[in-house]
Design a protein around this motif. Sequence first.
Motif, PDB file in Angstrom:
ATOM      1  N   THR A  73       2.017   0.228  -6.208  1.00 54.52           N
ATOM      2  CA  THR A  73       1.041  -0.201  -7.650  1.00 54.52           C
ATOM      3  C   THR A  73       1.622  -0.994  -8.823  1.00 54.52           C
ATOM      4  O   THR A  73       1.257  -1.392  -9.757  1.00 54.52           O
ATOM      5  N   HIS A  74       2.782  -0.876  -9.170  1.00 55.27           N
ATOM      6  CA  HIS A  74       3.613  -0.659 -10.576  1.00 55.27           C
ATOM      7  C   HIS A  74       5.055  -1.181 -10.234  1.00 55.27           C
ATOM      8  O   HIS A  74       5.485   0.114 -10.499  1.00 55.27           O
ATOM      9  N   VAL A  75       5.716  -2.277 -10.520  1.00 58.19           N
ATOM     10  CA  VAL A  75       7.142  -2.665  -9.993  1.00 58.19           C
ATOM     11  C   VAL A  75       7.547  -3.768 -10.754  1.00 58.19           C
ATOM     12  O   VAL A  75       6.924  -4.775 -11.331  1.00 58.19           O
ATOM     13  N   HIS A  76       9.011  -3.611 -11.292  1.00 54.68           N
ATOM     14  CA  HIS A  76       9.098  -4.696 -12.024  1.00 54.68           C
ATOM     15  C   HIS A  76      10.147  -5.509 -11.171  1.00 54.68           C
ATOM     16  O   HIS A  76      11.387  -4.698 -11.661  1.00 54.68           O
ATOM     17  N   LEU A  77      10.171  -6.215 -10.517  1.00 49.41           N
ATOM     18  CA  LEU A  77      11.207  -7.167  -9.510  1.00 49.41           C
ATOM     19  C   LEU A  77      12.376  -7.616 -10.238  1.00 49.41           C
ATOM     20  O   LEU A  77      13.736  -7.907 -10.208  1.00 49.41           O
ATOM     21  N   TYR A 240      -2.009  -4.831 -16.177  1.00 51.47           N
ATOM     22  CA  TYR A 240      -1.226  -4.131 -17.429  1.00 51.47           C
ATOM     23  C   TYR A 240      -1.231  -3.302 -17.993  1.00 51.47           C
ATOM     24  O   TYR A 240      -1.227  -2.279 -17.598  1.00 51.47           O
ATOM     25  N   HIS A 241       0.157  -2.571 -18.793  1.00 48.44           N
ATOM     26  CA  HIS A 241       0.575  -0.984 -19.215  1.00 48.44           C
ATOM     27  C   HIS A 241      -0.281  -0.832 -20.399  1.00 48.44           C
ATOM     28  O   HIS A 241      -0.884  -1.966 -21.301  1.00 48.44           O
ATOM     29  N   ILE A 242      -0.725  -0.070 -20.292  1.00 46.32           N
ATOM     30  CA  ILE A 242      -1.345   0.388 -21.204  1.00 46.32           C
ATOM     31  C   ILE A 242      -1.715   1.803 -21.372  1.00 46.32           C
ATOM     32  O   ILE A 242      -1.485   2.869 -20.857  1.00 46.32           O
ATOM     33  N   ALA A 277      -1.812   0.022 -15.460  1.00 43.70           N
ATOM     34  CA  ALA A 277      -0.076   0.134 -15.161  1.00 43.70           C
ATOM     35  C   ALA A 277       0.144   2.085 -16.963  1.00 43.70           C
ATOM     36  O   ALA A 277       0.272   2.087 -18.079  1.00 43.70           O
ATOM     37  N   HIS A 278       0.527   2.921 -16.646  1.00 48.11           N
ATOM     38  CA  HIS A 278       0.841   4.787 -17.280  1.00 48.11           C
ATOM     39  C   HIS A 278      -0.543   5.246 -16.633  1.00 48.11           C
ATOM     40  O   HIS A 278      -0.851   6.230 -16.325  1.00 48.11           O
ATOM     41  N   ALA A 279      -1.339   4.726 -18.638  1.00 47.58           N
ATOM     42  CA  ALA A 279      -2.932   5.030 -18.788  1.00 47.58           C
ATOM     43  C   ALA A 279      -2.664   6.580 -18.861  1.00 47.58           C
ATOM     44  O   ALA A 279      -2.912   7.192 -18.415  1.00 47.58           O
ATOM     45  N   THR A 331       6.526   2.668  -8.726  1.00 46.76           N
ATOM     46  CA  THR A 331       8.151   3.196  -9.087  1.00 46.76           C
ATOM     47  C   THR A 331       8.296   2.885 -10.371  1.00 46.76           C
ATOM     48  O   THR A 331       8.945   3.345 -11.673  1.00 46.76           O
ATOM     49  N   ASP A 332       7.677   2.016 -11.215  1.00 46.84           N
ATOM     50  CA  ASP A 332       7.932   1.345 -12.379  1.00 46.84           C
ATOM     51  C   ASP A 332       9.355   0.146 -11.836  1.00 46.84           C
ATOM     52  O   ASP A 332      10.136   0.280 -10.639  1.00 46.84           O
ATOM     53  N   GLY A 333       9.717  -0.217 -12.859  1.00 52.85           N
ATOM     54  CA  GLY A 333      11.298  -0.836 -12.864  1.00 52.85           C
ATOM     55  C   GLY A 333      11.969  -0.356 -12.473  1.00 52.85           C
ATOM     56  O   GLY A 333      11.936   1.351 -13.034  1.00 52.85           O
TER      57      GLY A 333
HETATM   58 ZN   LIG Z   1       6.532  -1.000 -16.570  1.00 57.87          ZN
END
Ligand SMILES: [Zn+2]
Length: 400
Positions: A73-77, A240-242, A277-279, A331-333
């Motif tokens: 649910t959160h990646v930076h390809l 978005y990241h918050i 994302a994150h929270a 996973t995130d980037g």
């Molecule tokens: Zn991220």
Amino acid sequence: MTTNQRTFLVHLAWALTVDSQDRRINDAALVLDGDRIVAIGPTDEILARHPPGPEDAVVESRNRGLTPGFVDTHVHLSETLSRAVFPDNLATRAWVFHWAKPFYAHVDAEDERTSVLLGTAEMLRCGTTCFLDMGAQNDPGVTVIAAAEVGIRGITGRHAADNKPAEIPPGWSPEMVDHHFFPNADVALEVLEQCVRDWNGYADGRIRCWVNIEGKEPCTLELHVGARALAERLGVGTTYHIASNIEESQIAERRHGVWPVTRIADHDGLGKNLVLAHAVAVNDHDVSLIAQHGTSVAFCPSTSLKLAKGATAIGKYPEMLEAGVSVGVGTDGVSAAGNLNLMRQMYLVAGLFKDARLNADLVGARKALRMATIGGAKALGWDDEIGSLEPGKKADFVLF
Ligand SMILES: [Zn+2]
């Protein structure tokens, strides 16, 4: 898509359906027609109800296990080519401002294509069949086409920000600033709308395009709120990241008197079509607002560990789950997390909170699997087709 030939996987050692009954089926069978699941259950029962014909393929699958495909649910390809380049001892703000942004500013379209091919290949190899990508640094069409070629399912967009730092950090060039920041929220939203119109639903709907923005300090409040409203109008989602670390939340409190999630909610910015994302740096009030608005959360445990975000020290993920929030796993980037392997994330999810809170019953393995499958699918608004092994759903699964 239906075909004349069905495929039967029979005598699977076990299958975890992750459906509403959360079943473990021993000696299981799965029947597929094209890219859809026709039936799943005990082998004897399935073969009696759906006898295979001479044209069907029957595959003996003893010693194999089966789960739904994982949903990242959160990646930076765009980040894949930076693997192992950034130092290991950076906290979030130094990581973002002094390493990630200069890196992203120099990723061109060809780099981005290579990055997506490499990243999605790693994800598929680790059982991830669907992703939510934060978006391309260049034309999102490059990401869309590359991901479609690989065969994975996913959501991308155009990474967008509109709020330059008051003081440009050392090492940033004017070209880099121009590349990274749109002049204002209106211009950013116009570009993002066009991306959705151009690319949402590509490859027979396998690739979707959302109104994604970077979030937090590099974005104005207007862009945070506007992105969700635009996404709603276009019938898609946004992410978005918050509240990605405590420093960000403390700065928001000093500047605006409230923590970031509450500030967004105060301006009608939360909703069902939003994945935060994150929270990680949230308070109890933030958690109740997230739950009340049906907003989802992407928890990225590897990044939390690597960048010292404090998932167990200050995070409220068990409370979010308790409040009914769809919490997916990301996973995130690859530079933030060190890998694009959702199995490794699940391993962390299934132990971090037990250990931190001295409670062996808190967020265990089956819960971690649900978060990484049906939880992620719900967050992405795709649970009508993926996230569990059920008749009628897409045949996205992992065979162990
Ligand atoms: Zn991220």
